[in-house]
Design a protein around this motif. Sequence first.
Motif: not given
Length: 228
Positions: A2-4, A9-12, A49-52, A223-224
């Motif tokens: 999840q952290k990864e 996602l933050k970087l993208v 959960d991170f907003g996607i 992302i994944f």
Amino acid sequence: MQKEIEKNLKLVKESAHNAALKAGLNPDNVLLVAVSKKKDEESIKAAFDFGIKDFGENYAQELSVKSDFFKDEEIVWHFIGPIQTNKIKLIAKHASWIHSLDRSKVVEKLNKECLQAERHINALIQINISGEETKSGISPDKLLEFAEYVNTQTNINLKGIMVLPRINGNTKEKEEEMIKAKKLHTTLVNKFPHASHLSMGTTSDFERAITNGSNIIRVGELIFGKRT
């Protein structure tokens, strides 16, 4: 895991945001579709959960399984792969978007299945912008004629085009194809103002795609992680 995924996602999102600003676009108007094919439900849940909210799938059967699994979540499913006519019923039932319309037979059957399922689907016409024989998509010179046909369908909403610039092309070739795609899209929008979406750009080139006018990007590996 999840952290990864959150870190990725933050970087993208940051890269997409900066590319949009560079292009003079509103970053909020660039839609990120997380390509989740061959990824498990845990990975999708982490991104969600991170907003996607938008996820892209290439295979109809896999789409149907994941759609059922997440039926209680407000996920928007995009079908982004080649379309097999015997899988159109699954796509009509589970996808809110389809990015790869390229044949009249598919359009006709998709509209029929959406009608029976009492659903509407947002559709992008796939253009073979690079002219490669191995790629799906209609010829650029057929766009307006095909768009006219798609636009007559009762349960398909014409939303724009999708292109895949050549993966192995050099920077100049990719840039030329993206510029060509943007010009084609402008021509389409002039006739069909509601077809305002240009789906262009993946993990390897989404920043360049945004600077060339893309407002939907499809990002998976960044992302994944790499698919096994």
